[in-house]
Design a protein around this motif. Structure first.
Motif, short mmCIF file in Angstrom:
data_model
loop_
_atom_site.label_atom_id
_atom_site.label_comp_id
_atom_site.label_asym_id
_atom_site.label_seq_id
_atom_site.Cartn_x
_atom_site.Cartn_y
_atom_site.Cartn_z
N ARG A 251 0.89 -1.25 0.06
CA ARG A 251 0.26 -0.09 0.08
C ARG A 251 0.97 1.26 -0.02
O ARG A 251 0.58 2.30 -0.61
N THR B 25 1.19 3.51 -3.51
CA THR B 25 0.50 4.75 -3.38
C THR B 25 1.52 5.95 -3.22
O THR B 25 1.55 6.75 -3.97
N ALA C 237 -4.92 1.57 -6.61
CA ALA C 237 -5.99 1.43 -5.61
C ALA C 237 -6.90 0.16 -5.74
O ALA C 237 -7.05 -0.73 -5.01
N ILE D 232 -4.60 -2.55 -4.55
CA ILE D 232 -4.68 -2.67 -2.96
C ILE D 232 -5.99 -3.27 -2.43
O ILE D 232 -6.00 -4.20 -1.63
N GLN E 94 -8.90 3.12 1.36
CA GLN E 94 -7.98 3.53 0.36
C GLN E 94 -7.92 5.09 -0.18
O GLN E 94 -7.33 5.54 -0.32
N TYR F 247 -6.55 7.02 2.35
CA TYR F 247 -5.21 7.12 2.28
C TYR F 247 -4.59 7.71 1.05
O TYR F 247 -3.94 8.66 1.38
#
Ligand SMILES: NC(=O)c1ccc[n+]([C@@H]2O[C@H](COP(=O)([O-])OP(=O)(O)OC[C@H]3O[C@@H](n4cnc5c(N)ncnc54)[C@H](O)[C@@H]3O)[C@@H](O)[C@H]2O)c1
Ligand SMILES: O=P(O)(O)OC[C@@H](O)[C@@H](O)[C@H](O)[C@H](O)CO
Length: 561
Positions: free
Chosen positions: A387, A391, A432, A435, A446, A449
């Protein structure tokens, strides 16, 4: 005072303010503070729950074995003249004795309990020496005038170093490879705040010399709510270019060894750890080994280099008892530490946000899980590191490579350009999907995030330049990294990867950038190899992988440009 005399020690209750109170009391009852800039009660208060009551000089053991001078203790001295009675030094050692330790010999106290810098209580009448360094061996013991702690002195003539034990493990010591941005600004900060003495190891003379000269530096956290600065001290620094045996010694007696040197350097920091693991006393718990790199399974990679070195160059049988000697835990580390302002020296400016996740399973069954405040220990690191890398680092790198092509110097400026902003978002929209699907993280979580990350990399006060974030394009285009890693997994699921391939294209264009060797190597590869060979060589994709032909098309486009 005769040579048989020694000191009584008053053990203070565990309350951390108790020594401070006693110190103040002592200061008012007895001699006034000498008022040198280094005589501060903070140093004493932080150091230990032990306080020596100087009025209770007794002849009781176990300190009788110290070679105290036969002359009486002087009254409060007017100036730090030499020679100095050893009593001053033993007092200091006792002052810093750990609370849980049973009575030790004076020599053990002396070596086992030296925080750095060790400051004498100003109220005591013999404050002449301080120890310049927290030290593990008597051979490294150094002294400084407490009124000028950076000025080293010869050992006091009354101190018989040969009577001291050869080695003593300090109570809590961490060795950290890499005194760079993340090393000084994040890893060392956490270790320091958790009570570790940090031994930095680096190969840059300038960094090591500055660290040793300065004795402390400042870390400034920049958050939305303003800035906060604090001091990092209680460290030493060793240049492994010149002092490898010393590095090995330090690791052999440390509780934890960390590194933040860059993934490509892991193989170069394996040898001293291998030698230290072999030399480690069986009385010590296993060494905790934690790599702090932007790389999936970086500690496992470091372990591979360490154990290959042991097998090939040392005693391969060491590996039979490796569980008792070392435990390796992978980690995911997240905190933006930009290139520092010119003239900042050792001081580090960092963002306030941080996340440091470390595997905890390796420390089960006899491991010694380091008590580092701020570490989030997890059972399964993969969701956290994927992640983070796919990201934070995917968005960061996308902004960097597009920004570089657009000649925009800073990441936050790239994000203020609406078209580029949307491009960055498009890349992390694709990751995403991976993930959420792979790690069972909800779309909502997400999304939140992603917003946090976009806001972090848009922070103008960090002034993070695109060349730092884009550095090492060959690494960033490799198989498990921030573009090809997620794109390959998405392609296997037949999910969109256009934005990721667009960002990868900009990464392929990051060529011949000043100060970046990989960008020069990238240019050479793209010039000399066919698109197919370059794609295989750089990304590590198999020719039959669903992403391969699409990457070849990108490489052809870049080569044709
Ligand atoms: N800066 C960040 O925002 C950040 C955040 C998270 C993770 N990281 C990761 O941390 C690692 C270090 O990044 P950085 O930004 O601190 O880089 P940096 O260049 O500032 O620091 C690296 C340090 O390693 C030292 N070094 C190189 N070879 C060495 C060797 N053989 N032995 C000992 N030291 C050696 C260098 O001299 C330098 O001081 C990288 O893997 C990076 O991806 C960085
Ligand atoms: O360190 P790199 O070269 O892998 O990546 C550059 C930046 O994206 C990185 O250092 C970030 O600032 C960091 O990963 C934030 O946690």
């Amino acid at each position: 005072m005769s040579s048989g005399q020694s000191l009584a020690v008053t053990r203070i209750a565990t309350a951390s303010h108790a020594p401070l109170a006693l110190h103040k009391e002592a200061a008012s009852d007895r001699a006034p503070c000498c008022r040198c800039p280094h005589c501060n009660v903070t140093a004493l208060a932080r150091a230990s729950p032990f306080v020596v009551d100087s009025s209770e000089l007794t002849t009781a053991p176990p300190f009788a074995s110290l070679p105290f001078p036969s002359s009486p203790l002087p009254a409060k001295p007017q100036s730090p003249t030499l020679p100095i009675p050893l009593i001053g030094i033993s007092l200091a050692a006792l002052l810093h004795a750990p609370q849980s330790t049973p009575p030790l010999s004076a020599q053990e106290h002396l070596l086992a309990t030296l925080p750095s810098p060790l400051i004498f209580p100003p109220c005591l009448p013999y404050p002449h020496y301080t120890f310049a360094d927290h030290t593990a061996t008597r051979h490294q013991l150094t002294f400084a005038d407490h009124t000028a702690p950076h000025k080293q002195l010869s050992p006091p003539p009354s101190l018989s170093l040969s009577t001291l034990p050869d080695t003593m493990a300090p109570t809590k010591k961490a060795v950290h490879f890499g005194g760079g941005n993340i090393g000084r600004g994040f890893v060392a900060e956490f270790l320091h705040n958790s009570g570790y003495e940090v031994v930095f190891v680096d190969v840059m003379d300038a960094i090591i010399n500055s660290l040793n000269d300065a004795k402390s530096y400042t870390v400034t956290e920049i958050g939305a709510d303003g800035q906060r600065s604090f001091t990092i001290d209680n460290y030493r620094a060793i240049n492994s270019k010149y002092n490898m045996p010393e590095v090995v010694n330090e690791i052999a007696t440390a509780e934890v060894v960390t590194c933040a040197v860059g993934p490509n350097i892991l193989k170069f920091v394996a040898e001293p750890v291998a030698k230290a693991i072999e030399a480690r006393s069986s009385d010590l718990p296993p060494l905790a080994v934690i790599a702090c790199e932007n790389m999936i399974n970086a500690t496992t990679a470091w372990k591979g280099h360490i154990e290959t070195y042991i097998k090939d160059k040392l005693n391969a049988e060491t590996l039979n008892t490796i569980e008792k000697r070392a435990r390796y835990a992978n980690s995911a580390i997240d905190r933006i530490v930009p290139q520092q302002d010119e003239g900042a020296g050792l001081n580090v400016k960092i963002e306030k946000f941080y996340e440091w996740c470390v595997e905890q399973k390796p420390f089960e069954n006899g491991g010694n899980k380091p008590a580092i405040e701020g570490i989030h220990y997890v059972d399964d690191l993969e969701p956290y590191i994927e992640r983070k890398l796919f990201t934070v680092n995917t968005s960061h790198a996308t902004a960097a490579y597009y920004g570089h092509q657009a000649k925009i110097p800073y990441i936050h400026e790239v994000l203020t350009d609406q078209k580029l902003h949307d491009t960055v978002r498009a890349a992390v929209k694709e990751t995403a999907a991976l993930i959420v699907k792979k790690h069972g993280i909800s779309q909502d979580e997400q999304d939140k995030y992603v917003e946090t990350i976009i806001s972090r990399i848009s922070n103008p006060t960090l002034k993070d330049n695109v060349e730092r974030v884009g550095r090492a394009p060959l690494r960033k285009l490799s198989r498990k990294e921030r573009f090809i890693g997620p794109a390959a997994q998405l392609a296997e699921m037949d999910l969109p990867v256009d934005a990721l391939l667009g960002a990868a294209e900009q990464a392929f264009r990051f060529q011949n950038v000043e100060g970046d060797e990989e960008s020069v190597e990238l240019a050479k590869i793209l010039k000399e190899k066919s698109a197919e060979d370059a794609a295989s060589h750089i990304t590590g994709l198999d020719k039959d992988h669903p992403l391969y032909e699409r990457v070849v098309a990108v490489v052809k486009k870049v080569q044709g440009a």
